[in-house]
Design a protein around this motif. Structure first.
Motif, PDB file in Angstrom:
ATOM      1  N   GLY A 290       7.311  -6.372   1.704  1.00  0.00           N
ATOM      2  CA  GLY A 290       7.068  -6.101   0.289  1.00  0.00           C
ATOM      3  C   GLY A 290       6.872  -7.372  -0.520  1.00  0.00           C
ATOM      4  O   GLY A 290       6.049  -7.420  -1.440  1.00  0.00           O
TER       5      GLY A 290
ATOM      6  N   THR B 108       3.282  -8.544   0.117  1.00  0.00           N
ATOM      7  CA  THR B 108       2.234  -7.725  -0.499  1.00  0.00           C
ATOM      8  C   THR B 108       2.223  -7.856  -2.016  1.00  0.00           C
ATOM      9  O   THR B 108       1.213  -7.538  -2.658  1.00  0.00           O
ATOM     10  CB  THR B 108       2.397  -6.236  -0.117  1.00  0.00           C
ATOM     11  OG1 THR B 108       3.700  -5.788  -0.516  1.00  0.00           O
ATOM     12  CG2 THR B 108       2.236  -6.043   1.388  1.00  0.00           C
TER      13      THR B 108
ATOM     14  N   ALA C  24       6.117  -0.522   8.149  1.00  0.00           N
ATOM     15  CA  ALA C  24       4.719  -0.806   7.801  1.00  0.00           C
ATOM     16  C   ALA C  24       3.917   0.483   7.684  1.00  0.00           C
ATOM     17  O   ALA C  24       3.081   0.635   6.780  1.00  0.00           O
ATOM     18  CB  ALA C  24       4.098  -1.725   8.844  1.00  0.00           C
TER      19      ALA C  24
ATOM     20  N   MET D  40       4.815   2.075   4.352  1.00  0.00           N
ATOM     21  CA  MET D  40       4.217   1.344   3.238  1.00  0.00           C
ATOM     22  C   MET D  40       2.723   1.632   3.106  1.00  0.00           C
ATOM     23  O   MET D  40       2.195   1.763   2.008  1.00  0.00           O
ATOM     24  CB  MET D  40       4.436  -0.163   3.417  1.00  0.00           C
ATOM     25  CG  MET D  40       5.857  -0.620   3.160  1.00  0.00           C
ATOM     26  SD  MET D  40       6.040  -2.418   3.353  1.00  0.00           S
ATOM     27  CE  MET D  40       4.926  -3.011   2.063  1.00  0.00           C
ATOM     28  N   SER D  41       2.041   1.714   4.242  1.00  0.00           N
ATOM     29  CA  SER D  41       0.586   1.887   4.230  1.00  0.00           C
ATOM     30  C   SER D  41       0.154   3.227   3.628  1.00  0.00           C
ATOM     31  O   SER D  41      -0.987   3.383   3.197  1.00  0.00           O
ATOM     32  CB  SER D  41       0.027   1.755   5.643  1.00  0.00           C
ATOM     33  OG  SER D  41       0.449   2.843   6.462  1.00  0.00           O
TER      34      SER D  41
ATOM     35  N   ARG E  62       1.382   4.506   0.921  1.00  0.00           N
ATOM     36  CA  ARG E  62       1.455   4.457  -0.531  1.00  0.00           C
ATOM     37  C   ARG E  62       0.111   4.037  -1.113  1.00  0.00           C
ATOM     38  O   ARG E  62      -0.543   3.129  -0.613  1.00  0.00           O
ATOM     39  CB  ARG E  62       2.537   3.468  -0.976  1.00  0.00           C
ATOM     40  CG  ARG E  62       3.930   3.812  -0.481  1.00  0.00           C
ATOM     41  CD  ARG E  62       4.898   2.688  -0.785  1.00  0.00           C
ATOM     42  NE  ARG E  62       6.200   2.907  -0.155  1.00  0.00           N
ATOM     43  CZ  ARG E  62       7.117   1.959   0.005  1.00  0.00           C
ATOM     44  NH1 ARG E  62       6.862   0.725  -0.446  1.00  0.00           N
ATOM     45  NH2 ARG E  62       8.262   2.234   0.594  1.00  0.00           N
TER      46      ARG E  62
ATOM     47  N   THR F 284      -0.472   2.465  -3.769  1.00  0.00           N
ATOM     48  CA  THR F 284      -0.440   1.124  -4.357  1.00  0.00           C
ATOM     49  C   THR F 284      -0.352   0.013  -3.313  1.00  0.00           C
ATOM     50  O   THR F 284      -0.489  -1.162  -3.652  1.00  0.00           O
ATOM     51  CB  THR F 284       0.765   0.993  -5.301  1.00  0.00           C
ATOM     52  OG1 THR F 284       1.968   1.293  -4.573  1.00  0.00           O
ATOM     53  CG2 THR F 284       0.629   1.942  -6.481  1.00  0.00           C
ATOM     54  N   CYS F 285      -0.133   0.387  -2.058  1.00  0.00           N
ATOM     55  CA  CYS F 285       0.030  -0.621  -1.002  1.00  0.00           C
ATOM     56  C   CYS F 285      -1.314  -1.213  -0.607  1.00  0.00           C
ATOM     57  O   CYS F 285      -2.285  -0.492  -0.382  1.00  0.00           O
ATOM     58  CB  CYS F 285       0.709  -0.008   0.216  1.00  0.00           C
ATOM     59  SG  CYS F 285       0.945  -1.190   1.564  1.00  0.00           S
ATOM     60  N   LYS F 286      -1.350  -2.532  -0.505  1.00  0.00           N
ATOM     61  CA  LYS F 286      -2.578  -3.224  -0.131  1.00  0.00           C
ATOM     62  C   LYS F 286      -2.514  -3.768   1.298  1.00  0.00           C
ATOM     63  O   LYS F 286      -3.331  -4.590   1.693  1.00  0.00           O
ATOM     64  CB  LYS F 286      -2.836  -4.374  -1.106  1.00  0.00           C
ATOM     65  CG  LYS F 286      -3.042  -3.901  -2.548  1.00  0.00           C
ATOM     66  CD  LYS F 286      -3.260  -5.072  -3.484  1.00  0.00           C
ATOM     67  CE  LYS F 286      -3.437  -4.580  -4.917  1.00  0.00           C
ATOM     68  NZ  LYS F 286      -3.624  -5.715  -5.870  1.00  0.00           N
ATOM     69  N   LEU F 287      -1.524  -3.287   2.057  1.00  0.00           N
ATOM     70  CA  LEU F 287      -1.383  -3.725   3.442  1.00  0.00           C
ATOM     71  C   LEU F 287      -2.347  -2.942   4.323  1.00  0.00           C
ATOM     72  O   LEU F 287      -2.181  -1.748   4.521  1.00  0.00           O
ATOM     73  CB  LEU F 287       0.063  -3.507   3.907  1.00  0.00           C
ATOM     74  CG  LEU F 287       0.419  -4.027   5.294  1.00  0.00           C
ATOM     75  CD1 LEU F 287       0.348  -5.552   5.334  1.00  0.00           C
ATOM     76  CD2 LEU F 287       1.819  -3.552   5.685  1.00  0.00           C
ATOM     77  N   ARG F 288      -3.353  -3.619   4.832  1.00  0.00           N
ATOM     78  CA  ARG F 288      -4.372  -2.942   5.635  1.00  0.00           C
ATOM     79  C   ARG F 288      -4.393  -3.427   7.090  1.00  0.00           C
ATOM     80  O   ARG F 288      -4.793  -2.701   7.984  1.00  0.00           O
ATOM     81  CB  ARG F 288      -5.751  -3.165   5.006  1.00  0.00           C
ATOM     82  CG  ARG F 288      -5.899  -2.542   3.621  1.00  0.00           C
ATOM     83  CD  ARG F 288      -5.904  -1.030   3.714  1.00  0.00           C
ATOM     84  NE  ARG F 288      -5.964  -0.396   2.392  1.00  0.00           N
ATOM     85  CZ  ARG F 288      -4.917   0.003   1.707  1.00  0.00           C
ATOM     86  NH1 ARG F 288      -3.698  -0.146   2.218  1.00  0.00           N
ATOM     87  NH2 ARG F 288      -5.031   0.566   0.526  1.00  0.00           N
TER      88      ARG F 288
ATOM     89  N   CYS G 213      -1.964  -5.161   9.930  1.00  0.00           N
ATOM     90  CA  CYS G 213      -0.575  -5.524  10.211  1.00  0.00           C
ATOM     91  C   CYS G 213      -0.309  -5.440  11.710  1.00  0.00           C
ATOM     92  O   CYS G 213      -0.673  -4.453  12.368  1.00  0.00           O
ATOM     93  CB  CYS G 213       0.367  -4.595   9.448  1.00  0.00           C
ATOM     94  SG  CYS G 213       2.118  -4.917   9.720  1.00  0.00           S
TER      95      CYS G 213
END
Length: 431
Positions: free
Chosen positions: A86, A89, A115, A118-119, A121, A123-127, A129
């Motif tokens: 977090g 990100t 992960a 989180m993905s 969500r 608003t999550c920008k984690l693409r 990982c």
């Protein structure tokens, strides 16, 4: 992933066993006697990360120079359960690629699940990982382990972007991938190793392997950040114990309690010799934090030497008492072996690896430099958002004393590594 021996190094294997069995969560963490100290440690990490702005604009990316403001490529060593995901990100530049590496198999499974969650969500920008099982004092993700190796090492790896919908419904699957999910051409803008670089200091050979690997993966202009026990404070506290550490042969074999062990100095003061059977313990915060040394190690710390080799192998066992329930992550930790991390040793290794030390700031100094809300509004607000302060708007004396045991460190890569790594550790799958 859950059975068998995965690490040749005894320290890494012990860390794997301990941390894989730790079940600390956000719910159980609140039961810790050191809740606010842990929050303070998290604040230091979050502030370190937020301040990062590596300038790798001179680096080529498919023939084009990277933008000064391009999203970060992050290699998170000793990533544990992914608790810092977090923080990364939320960085103002965002994250282009995140790779987490750890020795603890159980922790990595939890990190992969984190992960995934989180993905989902919006608003999550984690693409992108990846999580990889490795011991950075022995293993080399993303690079050949020596110039004569034909292949990269295969490491157990999970990648979020490669999961099928069916795989997302079951436990994360780790498979052996060459390079541990890192291509030989991949580079990183930031490499982080939080509360774990001391595991690299068991031997100079192990530490050199680590720094050479880090340098080979880090882009010119990129940063290596770390947190660890502050050896300067440990030495200060060892000196305050008033031990008599004489270096002649007779002193090393006398028994402590015999009256013959008391001699008169030229100034008339009595001294008491240290028995090699008696462990030397540094206690902080009313004993909730303990560092236990063999007397021979303490002598090594204080014995004059011009050799950098003497700065390695300074082993102690570390205990942090948070409560009475170890299974919930708030008990008395197992005596894990750790090694002192002298700043001069780190600096010399780093320079050999093409890295320049930018700061080595004790946690108290780190806070004092950033506590002004006018100069550091984001860091100041985070003290409250991250629940660092208790109901009295402060941290208890006990927790504050323990927090002084730590140091935050930052390097910048300014050149390529000149460290030479031999071929003796190349495995059959790399030939």
């Amino acid at each position: 992933m859950k059975e068998g021996t995965f690490h040749a190094n005894a320290g890494a294997a012990a860390a794997d066993a301990f941390y894989s069995g730790l079940t600390r969560t956000l719910d159980t963490r609140a039961d810790s006697r050191l809740y606010h100290m842990r929050a303070f440690n998290g604040w230091v990490k979050a502030t370190q990360i937020a301040e990062l702005d590596p300038d790798i604009s001179s680096a080529a990316n498919n023939g084009k120079k990277r933008s000064r403001r391009a999203p970060l490529r992050v290699l998170d060593l000793a990533c544990g359960k992914g608790g810092d995901l977090g923080k990364w990100t939320l960085h103002q530049r965002g994250v282009e690629n995140y790779v987490g590496v750890d020795v603890a198999r159980g922790s990595l499974i939890d990190a992969a699940i984190r992960a995934r969650t989180m993905s989902k969500r919006k608003t999550c920008k984690l693409r992108k990982c990846t999580f990889t099982l490795a011991d950075l004092g022995e293993d080399v993700p993303g690079r050949k382990r020596s110039k004569n190796a034909n292949k990269m090492q295969k490491l157990l790896t999970w990648t979020m972007q490669n999961e099928t919908n069916e795989e997302k419904e079951v436990d994360p699957k780790f498979v052996a991938l060459e390079g541990g999910g890192i291509a030989e051409t991949d580079k990183f803008d930031v490499i982080s190793i939080q509360f774990a670089i001391h595991y690299m200091m068991q031997t100079r050979k192990r530490a050199r392997r680590f720094f050479h690997t880090v340098s080979s993966l880090l882009e010119i202009g990129g940063n290596l950040i770390a947190t660890t026990i502050d050896a300067r404070v440990v030495i200060e506290k060892l000196m305050a114990l008033g031990l008599d550490l004489h270096f002649d042969e007779m002193d090393q074999h006398e028994e402590v309690d015999k009256s013959s062990n008391e001699e008169i100095h030229h100034n008339g003061n009595k001294r008491r010799k240290v028995n090699d059977e008696n462990e030397v313990t540094v206690k902080v915060g009313n004993g909730v934090c303990r560092l236990k040394f063999d007397p021979a190690v303490v002598r090594k710390v204080f014995e004059p030497s011009n050799s950098i080799e003497e700065m390695f192998g300074l082993q102690y066992t570390f205990t942090l008492v948070e409560g009475s329930d170890h299974a919930a992550g708030v008990g008395e930790a197992v005596d894990l072996p750790e090694w002192l991390t002298p700043i001069p040793a780190l600096q010399e290794l780093a320079e050999e690896a093409g890295l320049k030390l930018e700061y080595a700031s004790n946690f108290h100094s780190f806070y004092q430099e950033r506590k002004d809300p006018a100069k550091f509004p984001a860091a100041h607000n985070a003290l409250y958002n991250m629940k660092v302060l208790n109901r009295n708007g402060s941290v208890s004396e006990q927790e504050w004393n323990v927090s002084r045991m730590y140091v935050a460190i930052k390097f910048r890569k300014v050149g390529e590594s000149s460290i030479h790594i031999g071929d003796e550790d190349v495995g059959e799958d790399e030939i």
